[in-house]
Design an enzyme around this catalytic site. Structure first.
Site, PDB file in Angstrom:
ATOM      1  N   TRP A  74      93.299 -19.327 -33.898  1.00 49.42           N
ATOM      2  CA  TRP A  74      93.201 -19.354 -32.325  1.00 49.42           C
ATOM      3  C   TRP A  74      94.522 -18.464 -31.825  1.00 49.42           C
ATOM      4  O   TRP A  74      94.778 -17.768 -31.827  1.00 49.42           O
ATOM      5  CB  TRP A  74      93.098 -20.885 -32.633  1.00 49.42           C
ATOM      6  CG  TRP A  74      93.709 -21.834 -33.761  1.00 49.42           C
ATOM      7  CD1 TRP A  74      94.899 -22.838 -32.802  1.00 49.42           C
ATOM      8  CD2 TRP A  74      94.210 -21.963 -35.170  1.00 49.42           C
ATOM      9  NE1 TRP A  74      95.173 -22.810 -34.415  1.00 49.42           N
ATOM     10  CE2 TRP A  74      95.067 -22.909 -35.240  1.00 49.42           C
ATOM     11  CE3 TRP A  74      93.163 -21.378 -35.663  1.00 49.42           C
ATOM     12  CZ2 TRP A  74      95.357 -22.689 -36.866  1.00 49.42           C
ATOM     13  CZ3 TRP A  74      93.353 -21.215 -37.135  1.00 49.42           C
ATOM     14  CH2 TRP A  74      94.650 -22.407 -37.159  1.00 49.42           C
ATOM     15  N   ASP A  75      95.295 -20.106 -31.665  1.00 50.81           N
ATOM     16  CA  ASP A  75      96.692 -19.275 -31.021  1.00 50.81           C
ATOM     17  C   ASP A  75      96.858 -18.035 -31.266  1.00 50.81           C
ATOM     18  O   ASP A  75      97.486 -17.957 -32.327  1.00 50.81           O
ATOM     19  CB  ASP A  75      98.466 -20.254 -30.967  1.00 50.81           C
ATOM     20  CG  ASP A  75      97.638 -21.756 -30.385  1.00 50.81           C
ATOM     21  OD1 ASP A  75      97.008 -21.933 -30.251  1.00 50.81           O
ATOM     22  OD2 ASP A  75      98.601 -22.338 -30.332  1.00 50.81           O
ATOM     23  N   SER A 165     102.446 -21.771 -33.868  1.00 55.80           N
ATOM     24  CA  SER A 165     102.828 -21.539 -32.611  1.00 55.80           C
ATOM     25  C   SER A 165     104.049 -21.043 -32.907  1.00 55.80           C
ATOM     26  O   SER A 165     104.953 -21.984 -32.367  1.00 55.80           O
ATOM     27  CB  SER A 165     102.091 -20.973 -31.010  1.00 55.80           C
ATOM     28  OG  SER A 165     100.509 -21.706 -31.744  1.00 55.80           O
ATOM     29  N   ARG A 248     107.710 -27.821 -30.322  1.00 51.81           N
ATOM     30  CA  ARG A 248     107.320 -26.630 -30.722  1.00 51.81           C
ATOM     31  C   ARG A 248     107.019 -25.425 -29.864  1.00 51.81           C
ATOM     32  O   ARG A 248     107.466 -25.416 -28.865  1.00 51.81           O
ATOM     33  CB  ARG A 248     105.709 -26.246 -31.554  1.00 51.81           C
ATOM     34  CG  ARG A 248     104.595 -27.537 -30.613  1.00 51.81           C
ATOM     35  CD  ARG A 248     103.380 -28.148 -31.038  1.00 51.81           C
ATOM     36  NE  ARG A 248     102.185 -28.672 -30.124  1.00 51.81           N
ATOM     37  CZ  ARG A 248     102.177 -29.536 -30.544  1.00 51.81           C
ATOM     38  NH1 ARG A 248     102.974 -30.835 -31.337  1.00 51.81           N
ATOM     39  NH2 ARG A 248     101.557 -30.184 -30.339  1.00 51.81           N
ATOM     40  N   ASP A 249     106.818 -24.155 -29.961  1.00 50.01           N
ATOM     41  CA  ASP A 249     105.719 -23.429 -29.566  1.00 50.01           C
ATOM     42  C   ASP A 249     107.207 -22.486 -28.605  1.00 50.01           C
ATOM     43  O   ASP A 249     106.988 -22.374 -27.777  1.00 50.01           O
ATOM     44  CB  ASP A 249     104.784 -23.454 -28.276  1.00 50.01           C
ATOM     45  CG  ASP A 249     103.889 -24.446 -29.198  1.00 50.01           C
ATOM     46  OD1 ASP A 249     103.905 -24.344 -30.792  1.00 50.01           O
ATOM     47  OD2 ASP A 249     102.671 -25.108 -28.364  1.00 50.01           O
ATOM     48  N   GLU A 341     101.694 -27.408 -23.106  1.00 55.24           N
ATOM     49  CA  GLU A 341     102.103 -26.419 -24.916  1.00 55.24           C
ATOM     50  C   GLU A 341     102.034 -25.017 -24.725  1.00 55.24           C
ATOM     51  O   GLU A 341     101.594 -24.375 -23.594  1.00 55.24           O
ATOM     52  CB  GLU A 341     100.655 -26.827 -25.406  1.00 55.24           C
ATOM     53  CG  GLU A 341     100.701 -28.547 -26.352  1.00 55.24           C
ATOM     54  CD  GLU A 341      99.935 -28.532 -27.066  1.00 55.24           C
ATOM     55  OE1 GLU A 341     100.220 -28.917 -28.357  1.00 55.24           O
ATOM     56  OE2 GLU A 341      98.278 -28.222 -27.072  1.00 55.24           O
TER      57      GLU A 341
HETATM   58  C1  FRU Z   1      98.111 -24.953 -29.031  1.00 61.17           C
HETATM   59  C2  FRU Z   1      98.724 -25.635 -30.344  1.00 61.17           C
HETATM   60  C3  FRU Z   1     100.234 -25.319 -30.419  1.00 61.17           C
HETATM   61  C4  FRU Z   1     100.617 -25.707 -31.691  1.00 61.17           C
HETATM   62  C5  FRU Z   1      98.799 -25.360 -32.408  1.00 61.17           C
HETATM   63  C6  FRU Z   1      98.819 -25.525 -33.859  1.00 61.17           C
HETATM   64  O1  FRU Z   1      96.794 -25.105 -29.557  1.00 61.17           O
HETATM   65  O2  FRU Z   1      98.814 -27.418 -29.822  1.00 61.17           O
HETATM   66  O3  FRU Z   1     101.164 -26.207 -29.567  1.00 61.17           O
HETATM   67  O4  FRU Z   1     101.506 -25.345 -32.160  1.00 61.17           O
HETATM   68  O5  FRU Z   1      97.765 -25.183 -31.496  1.00 61.17           O
HETATM   69  O6  FRU Z   1      97.143 -25.810 -34.390  1.00 61.17           O
END
Ligand code: FRU
Length: 491
Positions: A74-75, A165, A248-249, A341
């Site tokens: 994913w991310d 992330s 986060r991120d 996000e």
């Molecule tokens: C976006 C998210 C990010 C996080 C990750 C966790 O897809 O919510 O903000 O870092 O997924 O899986």
């Protein structure tokens, strides 16, 4: 900006720049977000797309290929410098992805507590048409040695940790030193999966080295993990204030207006106790005497104050990027949305764009919009940001019928567009190319890289480029470098 009959006008935003240290926080207001509904077609047949076509990602085919047979993906992010150029290394393109084991006995929706940063590589300079359909990414494994990131949580109670992330900086294009900025997560949960204490989210740095030979790419390092930022409860909400806080991120960059200074944007929430009914007239953003304005009391009576996202800013206090200080948030979305996000700062033609991803299901009561990318433009990293496209903020949404209930990615509303959750976690790359991951297409779960798409930016407006790829859809996971780093020492 012209209004839509029956709807309020968007808030006036000047785009004026402020000093990055200033306490001015731009607002993505309810009046702004209301423009999404204002431009949504109420007459489409159920389950079609009601949003303006030029702001919608083209349909991802249901027969999309998997990126990898063994891990969900994913991310995803790239190897970047301080200007977000993305680098190949000694002839290889590299990406970093949240991954989870497909064969470990838990489902795609349980991936978040098992997330590990994995890396993939492929040869640079090959056009998408000459690659395998899935982009041809070779899985290199986990980036961080098993358990190394747990040192950040020493002495605290937790039952499981995860790596969420962030971003990867190539510190100097002539060396192989890289700096990972990511979200180190620890959960303290009982057997039923409920929190015993709130999760801990720590923005963390770890240094490593990239290596490549003629056959593959690999990494060393990532053994030391330096906690950089924990939410302070003053500018950024913490777990004591709200067990569902978002923090986060991290994404780092240099501002050409402040050479030599490093900044970081990240996902946060407005500080304060969860459930405090304190959104203001400024958060609503209506113009004086707008006949379609809501009153503060009306909005508060709906519980919209449970949704208070912000986009945070921090400044580095040393050149090794290992000490950071919070600055006030750049944008807040109080009573609008709870999650902004993976924010990124995108500087183009002297304009500063903040792009962020958000969900339909995290909107506050009374405002609505699709899953996808939202954009804001101003004259500096701290500005009175103008939400893009009709003043709404929407830049690239999934095909969605806003006239029908959202459903979820794992439990669809049969009347909703079967692609309302087709993609998420978009990252805007050089030239307006956008990568993301596939979540659900016609009920088929993804965990794979989406087809790359392209967005054209013109000031505070944008369109999906339908001349790019096949009617707007490029190759799956076509995530290419626009710069090459060659390091003879690493050979
Ligand atoms: C976006 C998210 C990010 C996080 C990750 C966790 O897809 O919510 O903000 O870092 O997924 O899986």
């Amino acid at each position: 900006l012209n209004g839509v009959p029956g709807f309020p006008l968007p808030t006036v935003h000047s785009q004026k720049a402020y000093d990055p240290q200033d306490s001015f926080t731009a607002k993505w207001t309810r009046a702004d977000a209301m423009q999404i509904k204002a431009h949504s077609d109420t007459s489409v047949a159920a389950g079609q797309n009601s949003l303006p076509q030029q702001l919608v990602m083209p349909d991802v085919p249901a027969d999309f290929p998997a990126t990898n047979p063994d891990v969900w993906v994913w991310d995803t992010w790239t190897l970047i410098d301080k200007k977000a150029n993305q680098f190949s290394y000694n002839g290889w393109e590299v990406i970093f992805c949240l991954t989870a084991d497909k064969n470990a006995g838990y489902g795609f929706d349980d991936r978040h507590t098992h997330a590990r940063i994995g890396y993939f590589y492929r040869r640079a300079g090959v056009p998408a048409s000459r690659r395998p359909a899935n982009g041809g990414w070779i899985y290199g494994g986990h980036l961080i040695p098993e358990g190394a990131q747990e040192q950040v949580f020493a002495g605290t109670d937790y039952t499981i940790t995860a790596e969420w992330s962030g971003s990867m900086r190539l510190l100097d294009p002539t060396s192989n030193k890289v700096s990972l900025f990511y979200t180190d997560m620890a959960f303290n949960r009982n057997a039923a999966g409920q929190d015993i204490t709130p999760s801990q989210a720590v923005i963390t740095q770890s240094l490593g080295q990239i290596h490549a030979d003629f056959n593959h790419v690999w990494f060393t390092g990532f053994t030391t993990h330096t906690p950089l930022l924990r939410p302070d409860g003053v500018l950024y909400q913490n777990g004591a204030q709200n067990p569902y806080y978002n923090f986060r991120d991290p994404f780092t960059f240099e501002d050409p207006q402040h050479p030599g200074v490093n900044y970081m944007v990240f996902e946060g929430n407005t500080a304060g106790q969860r459930g405090t009914a304190d959104c203001t007239a400024e958060d609503l953003g209506y113009r004086t005497n707008d006949p379609h304005a809501e009153t503060v009391q009306q909005v508060l009576s709906t519980g919209a104050y449970y949704q208070k996202a912000n986009i945070g800013l921090a400044v580095a206090e040393d050149s090794s990027l290992s000490k950071w200080k919070f600055l006030p948030p750049l944008i807040s979305a109080n009573c609008v949305n709870d999650q902004t996000e993976r924010p990124q700062m995108y500087i183009k033609d002297g304009k500063y764009y903040i792009f962020t991803i958000s969900h339909r299901t995290t909107y506050a009561a009374g405002v609505d919009g699709p899953d996808g990318v939202y954009g804001f433009v101003g004259n500096g990293i701290r500005s009175d940001f103008q939400p893009m496209n009709y003043g709404s903020g929407l830049m690239l949404g999934n095909p969605t019928d806003l006239n029908e209930a959202a459903g979820t990615d794992y439990d669809a509303n049969p009347n909703q567009n079967p692609r309302a959750f087709q993609s998420y976690s978009h990252y805007v790359m050089p030239d307006g190319l956008v990568e993301s991951f596939i979540d659900t297409v016609e009920g088929r779960r993804g965990g794979a890289l989406s087809p790359t798409v392209k967005v054209r930016l013109r000031g505070d407006a944008s369109v999906v480029d339908t001349r790019y790829g096949n009617n707007g859809l490029g190759g799956y996971g076509d995530i290419s470098a626009n710069r090459a780093a060659i390091n003879v020492v690493g050979f």
